[in-house]
Enzyme design. Structure first.
Site: not given
Length: 449
Positions: A158, A164, A288, A292, A338
């Site tokens: 990673k 994203g 993680e 935001r 979405r």
């Protein structure tokens, strides 16, 4: 309270923030690229300022132009939304130096938690369960291979910065490690300007569970329950829901307590998300932290009744949280789909174009977060998401049925979308029964995964 806020973003999240500000009596400033001159957020804000050409690097990622627009418009604060500069500690620091309030955590905390290696170290020191992996950043493939063999294959490679789904690769063994490491590292350099990587034990077929937290300047931290974000393709979320269909009340309480502990250990302020992996044996591990607001925040708002954007603004203005942990009661079930301008039949390639007829559904328990309208020209330069369809019902089964009905009413003519693919997922028996992990799409829809 702030008198005027500049929104350093575009699309549906900019519209969402504008609406929250309007309800709070705060004036708003929209910024836009030349490609977004007719975008909805520019029409809804009190002021709109062009900050450059279509390319994100010359507009929405141009820190100097954003700060100049803020100063010129006499705005008190900047809300970064998600994506773009929302997790850029340098930008938050520049705001601080210009005496502009950045609606988010401090630059120091953002840098610490935005760097995945540093975040893991912070969580380990706080006693939060963490997936076994490297403690320091890794820059070299050969050194990485030595560490991977100590951790044990398979491993996840990673990027230390960003998210994203970029800069991520799974290595099954020594034979494919170097190629995967270098590919992920190149993606990280290109996407985030950072060649620092880290490694962790790859947890097969986990559920991806995240907890929404809010923290004010007075040390108060609350969690608003969890979201199940396991329906993904290429590490990109497709459907999210709250609550998770497999968590017991006891496990939910334990994970929520660890999320609060994680936020306190980081010295966090404002809205954030603690992300966990839940394995087949119901062991959970910190993955993680997102410093935001999340794309999927509406499902939490629907079940908790808390307006997360308003809380963000109030916290940044120095006010205490409007709710205590004992006040929070999660009611019913919410699901978000979405809807993207993309073609699932052709590797989900983006499908920009001009929208013809547009009909956005409504009704009891239905919410649409979008910035599209009939005649809107979808630019090819940015994310392909057109709308977020969110529903709420008393039960999960009721929410699934409501979502199917709502999607059946949605009209977005003129471009190809993933609408039919969403139907396929909702209708799959394993999804309806809550029997799914992050491997759901690649298992049941291998041609789409």
């Amino acid at each position: 309270m702030f008198q005027k806020i500049l929104i350093a973003n575009r699309g549906e999240i900019a519209v969402r923030i504008i609406r929250a500000c309007r309800e709070m009596g705060i004036k708003t400033v929209a910024v836009y690229s030349q490609a977004d001159s007719e975008a909805l957020h520019t029409q809804l804000a009190d002021e709109a300022i062009c900050i450059g050409p279509a390319a994100s690097s010359a507009s929405y990622l141009n820190m100097e132009r954003l700060l100049s627009a803020t100063i010129a418009s006499k705005a008190d604060a900047i809300h970064p939304g998600f994506g773009f500069l929302s997790e850029n500690s340098k930008f938050a620091e520049m705001c601080e130096k210009c005496h502009i309030t950045f609606i988010g955590p401090s630059p120091e905390v953002m840098a610490k938690m935005g760097n995945k290696s540093e975040a893991r170290r912070t969580m380990q020191m706080a006693g939060v369960p963490v997936v076994p992996g490297t403690k320091e950043a890794v820059y070299d493939a050969q050194k990485g291979l030595e560490l991977a063999e100590k951790i044990g294959f398979p491993v996840m490679i990673k990027a230390s910065s960003g998210g994203g789904g970029k800069g991520m690769r799974v290595s099954e063994g020594p034979e494919d490690f170097e190629e995967n490491f270098k590919t992920a590292q190149m993606e990280s350099v290109k996407g985030f300007g950072d060649d620092a990587m880290y490694l962790e034990k790859y947890v097969r077929n986990p559920k991806h569970i995240e907890f929404q937290i809010l923290a004010d300047k007075f040390g108060n931290v609350v969690q608003l329950g969890e979201r199940d974000c396991s329906i993904q393709r290429n590490h990109q979320k497709v459907i999210e829901e709250s609550p998770c269909p497999v968590l017991t009340p006891e496990l939910r309480e334990r994970m929520g307590a660890e999320a609060v502990r994680a936020a306190k250990a980081a010295g966090y302020e404002n809205a954030g998300t603690i992300e966990f992996l839940l394995d087949e044996n119901r062991n959970f591990y910190f993955m993680e932290m997102n410093t935001r607001i999340q794309v999927e925040h509406p499902v939490t708002e629907m079940v908790s009744g808390v307006d997360i954007v308003k809380e963000q603004i109030s916290i940044a203005a120095g006010l205490p949280l409007s709710v205590k942990q004992e006040d929070i009661r999660l009611e019913g079930h919410a699901i978000e789909c979405r809807i993207n301008a993309e073609d699932p039949a052709h590797q989900f390639r983006p499908c920009p174009g001009t929208l013809g007829e547009v009909h956005l559904p409504g009704g009891f328990g239905v919410r649409i977060d979008s910035a599209v309208y009939s005649g809107y020209e979808i630019p090819p330069y940015y994310d392909s998401m057109l709308a977020k369809v969110i529903v709420h019902d008393k039960t999960r089964a009721g929410a699934i049925d409501k979502m199917r009905s709502t999607l059946g009413e949605l009209i977005l003519d003129g471009v190809t979308t993933n609408l039919d693919f969403q139907y396929e997922i909702l209708n799959h028996p394993d999804f309806r029964e809550g029997k799914f992990t992050t491997a759901f799409i690649e298992t049941h829809f291998p041609q789409r995964g």
